[in-house]
Scaffold this motif. Structure first.
Motif, mmCIF file in Angstrom:
data_model
loop_
_atom_site.group_PDB
_atom_site.id
_atom_site.type_symbol
_atom_site.label_atom_id
_atom_site.label_comp_id
_atom_site.label_asym_id
_atom_site.label_seq_id
_atom_site.Cartn_x
_atom_site.Cartn_y
_atom_site.Cartn_z
ATOM 1 N N UNK A 15 0.806 -1.218 0.000
ATOM 2 C CA UNK A 15 0.000 0.000 0.000
ATOM 3 C C UNK A 15 0.844 1.276 0.000
ATOM 4 N N UNK A 16 2.081 1.212 0.465
ATOM 5 C CA UNK A 16 2.885 2.442 0.559
ATOM 6 C C UNK A 16 3.350 2.930 -0.811
ATOM 7 N N UNK A 17 3.197 2.105 -1.850
ATOM 8 C CA UNK A 17 3.505 2.545 -3.215
ATOM 9 C C UNK A 17 2.231 2.647 -4.060
ATOM 10 N N UNK A 18 1.093 2.836 -3.388
ATOM 11 C CA UNK A 18 -0.144 3.098 -4.110
ATOM 12 C C UNK A 18 -0.014 4.434 -4.842
ATOM 13 N N UNK A 19 -0.585 4.598 -6.030
ATOM 14 C CA UNK A 19 -1.468 3.668 -6.726
ATOM 15 C C UNK A 19 -0.764 2.721 -7.686
ATOM 16 N N UNK A 22 -0.774 -2.281 -5.810
ATOM 17 C CA UNK A 22 -2.108 -2.488 -5.236
ATOM 18 C C UNK A 22 -2.203 -3.911 -4.708
ATOM 19 N N UNK A 23 -3.217 -4.159 -3.899
ATOM 20 C CA UNK A 23 -3.344 -5.467 -3.258
ATOM 21 C C UNK A 23 -3.364 -6.597 -4.277
ATOM 22 N N UNK A 24 -4.001 -6.367 -5.427
ATOM 23 C CA UNK A 24 -4.105 -7.413 -6.437
ATOM 24 C C UNK A 24 -2.768 -7.695 -7.110
ATOM 25 N N UNK A 25 -1.911 -6.693 -7.171
ATOM 26 C CA UNK A 25 -0.577 -6.875 -7.749
ATOM 27 C C UNK A 25 0.398 -5.956 -7.019
ATOM 28 N N UNK A 26 0.902 -6.405 -5.864
ATOM 29 C CA UNK A 26 1.760 -5.551 -5.050
ATOM 30 C C UNK A 26 3.180 -5.455 -5.595
ATOM 31 N N UNK A 320 -5.945 6.728 -11.249
ATOM 32 C CA UNK A 320 -5.732 7.315 -9.923
ATOM 33 C C UNK A 320 -4.558 8.287 -9.993
ATOM 34 N N UNK A 321 -4.644 9.369 -9.217
ATOM 35 C CA UNK A 321 -3.581 10.366 -9.154
ATOM 36 C C UNK A 321 -3.189 10.588 -7.697
ATOM 37 N N UNK A 322 -1.887 10.525 -7.434
ATOM 38 C CA UNK A 322 -1.348 10.809 -6.105
ATOM 39 C C UNK A 322 -0.397 11.985 -6.200
ATOM 40 N N UNK A 330 5.165 8.897 3.585
ATOM 41 C CA UNK A 330 5.082 7.876 4.631
ATOM 42 C C UNK A 330 3.633 7.524 4.962
ATOM 43 N N UNK A 331 2.696 8.421 4.641
ATOM 44 C CA UNK A 331 1.299 8.224 5.020
ATOM 45 C C UNK A 331 0.423 7.710 3.881
ATOM 46 N N UNK A 332 1.023 7.373 2.749
ATOM 47 C CA UNK A 332 0.233 6.940 1.595
ATOM 48 C C UNK A 332 -0.623 5.724 1.935
ATOM 49 N N UNK A 333 -0.068 4.804 2.721
ATOM 50 C CA UNK A 333 -0.805 3.593 3.077
ATOM 51 C C UNK A 333 -2.067 3.845 3.875
ATOM 52 N N UNK A 334 -2.241 5.075 4.395
ATOM 53 C CA UNK A 334 -3.432 5.403 5.173
ATOM 54 C C UNK A 334 -4.579 5.902 4.303
ATOM 55 N N UNK A 335 -4.315 6.157 3.024
ATOM 56 C CA UNK A 335 -5.373 6.631 2.137
ATOM 57 C C UNK A 335 -6.412 5.533 1.927
ATOM 58 N N UNK A 336 -7.663 5.920 1.830
ATOM 59 C CA UNK A 336 -8.714 4.929 1.626
ATOM 60 C C UNK A 336 -8.548 4.183 0.312
ATOM 61 N N UNK A 337 -8.056 4.879 -0.711
ATOM 62 C CA UNK A 337 -7.836 4.217 -1.979
ATOM 63 C C UNK A 337 -6.788 3.130 -1.895
ATOM 64 N N UNK A 338 -5.724 3.392 -1.128
ATOM 65 C CA UNK A 338 -4.655 2.412 -0.974
ATOM 66 C C UNK A 338 -5.154 1.201 -0.200
ATOM 67 N N UNK A 339 -5.965 1.421 0.805
ATOM 68 C CA UNK A 339 -6.445 0.327 1.644
ATOM 69 C C UNK A 339 -7.455 -0.540 0.888
ATOM 70 N N UNK A 340 -8.299 0.081 0.076
ATOM 71 C CA UNK A 340 -9.409 -0.625 -0.565
ATOM 72 C C UNK A 340 -9.095 -1.183 -1.942
#
Length: 341
Positions: A15-19, A22-26, A320-322, A330-340
């Motif tokens: 999640x820290x390298x979202x977008x 992603x969970x489907x392909x980390x 998606x745009x970050x 450091x807080x990217x993993x806390x975004x709802x998009x990263x988690x979901x």
């Protein structure tokens, strides 16, 4: 002498390298540094048959397709669920001869100097054959607060005893470590004999060891895959190898390793691993930068134009745009998009 067995751990959601990740392909299965994916690069570092035996991969079912597409001949242990590294390594240890030297490698790290890695692996294996549980002490280049540290003790042949492991420190403490010397980053790479690891796990975490052993005894093989018993594995209370074994054992050793290591733990780390231009900027994809310093742009299509910014990361991927400061990454993993996702 049998070769060192690379045990490649594939876990996490990236999640820290979202977008981009992603969970489907980390991140292990993405070509983030160079043409190979991080997982493929991990395998390539251990491809010399004169030093290494064929690898053993530990991965969750969600990542199995990625593992088998990128390493079609590898033996794979399919974890029923994620239970952290102590259990994952125990699964591998129970599927190997007791005297096998395991080289535990995360699948999502970058190592620039593969020759230095091979030298460190050889030194660690020698200590492991003598009954030590060996951590790689990564040369600390800066006072990082996101890594654990290892303080080296008395010298051994090819390495050192570990005097103590230190959890992620605050900045002042990290700065004092570098000023004092004798401290290395704990990079999450280890070497030990399979039977030595199991003995220590049974001593310090007997319930975890018993549950893993039962999961293996009741497991089943499916060609190159091994499926531990899900019910037994579910009883495990997940814990890292650092907490469960390395910080408990009296046989902890370390080998120093200066090999251009990065855990690619966030966007600035990836920026640094890729190498920048004279202004510190790193660009992948269509972009134009004017009067920028230490800016990273990663775009899978749309053109990105940046003017007059410092220490900023901009990522465009799959709609998606970050946009974040380097410090905020450091807080990217806390975004709802990263988690979901």
């Amino acid at each position: 002498m049998s070769g060192i067995v690379p045990v490649i751990l594939c876990g996490g959601s990236g999640t820290r390298l979202w977008p981009r990740s992603r969970a489907a392909k980390p991140k292990p299965f993405l070509p983030l540094v160079g043409e190979s994916t991080l997982f493929e690069a991990t395998l390539l570092r251990c491809a010399d048959s004169a030093q290494f035996a064929p690898p053993l991969v530990v991965a969750g079912a969600a990542h199995l397709a990625h593992v088998e597409s990128q390493a079609p001949t590898a033996r794979v242990i399919v974890e029923p669920e994620a239970k952290n590294t102590a259990a994952a390594i125990a699964l591998a240890a129970l599927r190997l001869p007791g005297d096998a030297v395991m080289l535990v490698c995360p699948s999502d790290h970058h190592i620039a100097d593969c020759e230095a890695f091979a030298r460190a692996a050889a030194a660690a294996a020698d200590l492991a054959r003598e009954g030590w549980l060996v951590a790689f002490g990564i040369a600390a280049k800066s006072p990082e607060t996101g890594f654990g540290y290892i303080k080296r003790g008395e010298a051994l042949d090819g390495g050192y005893r570990v005097e103590r492991f230190v959890e992620k420190p605050d900045l002042a403490t990290a700065e004092s470590f570098l000023a004092e010397g004798g401290y290395s980053w704990n990079g999450g790479l280890f070497a030990f004999r399979a039977d030595t690891y199991l003995e220590e796990l049974e001593t310090h975490r007997p319930a975890l060891a018993q549950a893993v052993r039962e999961a293996v005894e009741k497991g089943r093989e499916d060609d190159a895959r091994f499926h531990p018993d899900a019910a037994a594995f579910a009883r495990i209370e997940g814990e890292s190898v650092d907490y469960a074994v390395m910080e408990e054992t009296s046989r902890a050793a370390m080998v120093p390793a200066d090999m251009g290591w990065s855990d690619i733990g966030n966007w600035p780390a990836l920026r640094d691993a890729r190498g920048a231009d004279a202004d510190g900027n790193v660009v992948h994809g269509p972009a134009e930068l004017v009067d920028c310093r230490n800016v990273m742009v990663e775009s899978d299509g749309p053109r990105v134009s940046v003017i007059g910014l410092d220490d900023v990361v901009i990522v465009v991927d799959g709609g998606e745009v970050l946009v974040t400061t380097a410090a905020g990454a450091q807080k990217v993993g806390k975004l709802s998009g990263a988690v979901n996702q």
